[in-house]
Design an enzyme around this catalytic site. Structure first.
Site, PDB file in Angstrom:
ATOM      1  CD  GLU A   1      15.324  46.387  17.702  1.00  0.00           C
ATOM      2  OE1 GLU A   1      16.040  47.094  18.427  1.00  0.00           O
ATOM      3  OE2 GLU A   1      15.745  45.810  16.679  1.00  0.00           O
TER       4      GLU A   1
ATOM      5  CB  CYS B   1      32.029  37.761  21.069  1.00  0.00           C
ATOM      6  SG  CYS B   1      31.807  37.952  22.852  1.00  0.00           S
TER       7      CYS B   1
ATOM      8  CG  ASP C   1      17.649  42.752  12.811  1.00  0.00           C
ATOM      9  OD1 ASP C   1      17.379  43.623  13.662  1.00  0.00           O
ATOM     10  OD2 ASP C   1      18.479  42.938  11.886  1.00  0.00           O
TER      11      ASP C   1
ATOM     12  CB  CYS D   1      32.671  33.530  23.819  1.00  0.00           C
ATOM     13  SG  CYS D   1      31.546  34.263  22.586  1.00  0.00           S
TER      14      CYS D   1
ATOM     15  CB  CYS E   1      29.221  34.569  25.998  1.00  0.00           C
ATOM     16  SG  CYS E   1      29.820  36.133  25.298  1.00  0.00           S
TER      17      CYS E   1
ATOM     18  CB  CYS F   1      28.130  38.021  22.510  1.00  0.00           C
ATOM     19  SG  CYS F   1      28.553  36.358  21.927  1.00  0.00           S
TER      20      CYS F   1
ATOM     21  CG  ASP G   1      21.444  42.340   9.580  1.00  0.00           C
ATOM     22  OD1 ASP G   1      21.511  43.329  10.333  1.00  0.00           O
ATOM     23  OD2 ASP G   1      21.610  42.401   8.348  1.00  0.00           O
TER      24      ASP G   1
END
Length: 418
Positions: A275, A346, A191, A349, A330, A327, A356
């Site tokens: 990305e 999250c 990232d 979970c 999960c 997330c 990042d």
């Protein structure tokens, strides 16, 4: 595949004058050829063949009084300028028809003698490598070269470049075979950012060096001194070169750092996933200076080229993938978040995420899912894979696999090769 090896050269004062003369003649031939092609297209939509064009602007032009000085330079450099014009037109038509990827390429434009960067190309007939390590250029002589590393094969052409800071470089094109490294079982998602340059899915963090920001004080003083000089004066030319040298130092330092980082990543990982960032769009925001200083596009390009050379895989996931909203533990989406939020928990979970690091892990999962030879597992727990994407590995020369050529064993005279 074709690679470029660039070296610093140190021509003498007389050789610099000969190079300046050759730069000017190649520019004039290029502009004359472009003018003829534009006139022919405007007249009857016709295209002048390359042979007839070279005869008109080189052979016949030498016999005229207005262009008789073309005889004083190497004809190989003049012919190379005609081939450069053909390449410029080919890139334009390929871009219009969709054969060429990337941003849109425009029509060729006339070259100016006021350009701070000058270049000319010699084919195999226009240069030789001497046994004493010097580079012999037609009608210029033996030029001293700073061989920072050995050439891997005999070069097919050399481009002489004069950059804005007044430095001369020789850029050789060599044809080599890919050198695949030993296969590894490590894969990583990256990232990219501005606060930290890169955060990887294994938790490794690469700090942002901010080369331009650190050199701003020196650049500001040099540019202020340039603005005070009278236009057209010799002092202004000296001040302009000082500014160019300061910018060149920043660019060289950044490129050296990017080469070291990308080489390390390629050696340590079998597959790397990134990305697809909208760099051109981000460069129009208030973060433009920081985005340009980061050099994300160069980082991606170097990774892709080195992956093709060393048998690695570089995958690019879509720019609209919600890597910062899902997330990684999960797979439940948690919605968009402002850039000021660097950590979040999250709601499904209860896992506490670094923004990042979570994005890097999601990039790794999405890249594995898109890769054609992935194991077939889900992107995240409970998330199915809808389809498999096409390969994204690029960079190998198109004709290399077709011809099956082997690397030359003999190197250039006097220059050690691997």
């Amino acid at each position: 595949m074709h690679l470029r090896y660039s070296y610093r050269i140190y021509p003498t004062a007389s050789q610099q004058q000969a190079l300046a003369r050759t730069f000017g003649c190649a520019r004039v031939v290029y502009n004359d050829a472009l003018a003829l092609r534009k006139a022919a297209w405007k007249a009857d939509r016709s295209r002048i063949p390359t042979g007839a064009l070279a005869k008109a602007v080189i052979t016949d032009a030498k016999k005229t009084e207005a262009r008789s000085w073309l005889r004083s330079v190497s004809v190989d450099a003049l012919q190379s300028s005609i081939r450069d014009l053909d390449t410029a037109y080919r890139n334009f038509f390929d871009s219009v028809s969709g054969k060429r990827s990337g941003h849109r390429v425009g029509l060729p434009v006339f070259k100016s003698r006021k350009d701070n960067r000058q270049s000319l190309r010699f084919s195999r007939n226009g240069f030789r490598l001497r046994s004493n390590g010097k580079l012999n250029l037609a009608r210029i002589g033996d030029v001293r070269v700073k061989w920072s590393r050995a050439l891997p094969a005999d070069p097919s052409s050399v481009t002489i470049v004069l950059d804005p800071s007044g430095r001369y470089f020789a850029s050789f094109v060599v044809d080599i075979e890919p050198q695949h490294l030993a296969t590894l079982d490590t894969e990583v998602g990256i990232d990219l950012g501005l606060t930290t340059y890169a955060v990887m899915s294994d938790g490794t963090v690469i700090d942002n060096p901010r080369f331009l920001r650190k050199a701003e004080k020196r650049l500001r003083a040099a540019q202020r001194a340039l603005s005070r000089k009278a236009k057209g004066s010799k002092n202004r030319a000296k001040a302009r070169r000082k500014v160019a040298r300061a910018h060149a130092k920043v660019a060289d330092t950044r490129m050296d750092w990017l080469h070291k980082q990308t080489t390390r990543l390629i050696r340590e990982n079998q597959a790397i996933y990134l990305e697809d960032l909208n760099v051109r769009g981000l460069a129009r925001t208030r973060l433009a200076k920081s985005v340009h200083d980061a050099g994300w596009s160069t980082f991606r390009r170097l990774l892709t080229e080195k992956a093709a050379r060393y048998g690695r895989h570089v995958g690019i996931i879509g720019r609209y993938e919600p890597t910062s909203q899902v997330c990684s533990a999960c797979g439940v989406p948690d919605g968009p978040k402002p850039l000021g939020i660097r950590t979040w928990t999250c709601g499904a979970c209860g896992t506490c995420h670094d923004r990042d690091l979570n994005a890097a892990r999601n990039i790794l999962a999405a890249g594995r899912a898109d890769r054609p030879n992935a194991c077939g597992g889900p992107v995240g727990p409970g998330v199915a894979i809808p389809r498999r994407a096409r390969p994204v590995e690029t960079g190998t020369h198109r004709n290399a696999s077709r011809t099956g050529r082997k690397p030359r064993a003999a190197g250039a005279a006097g220059i050690p090769v691997h």
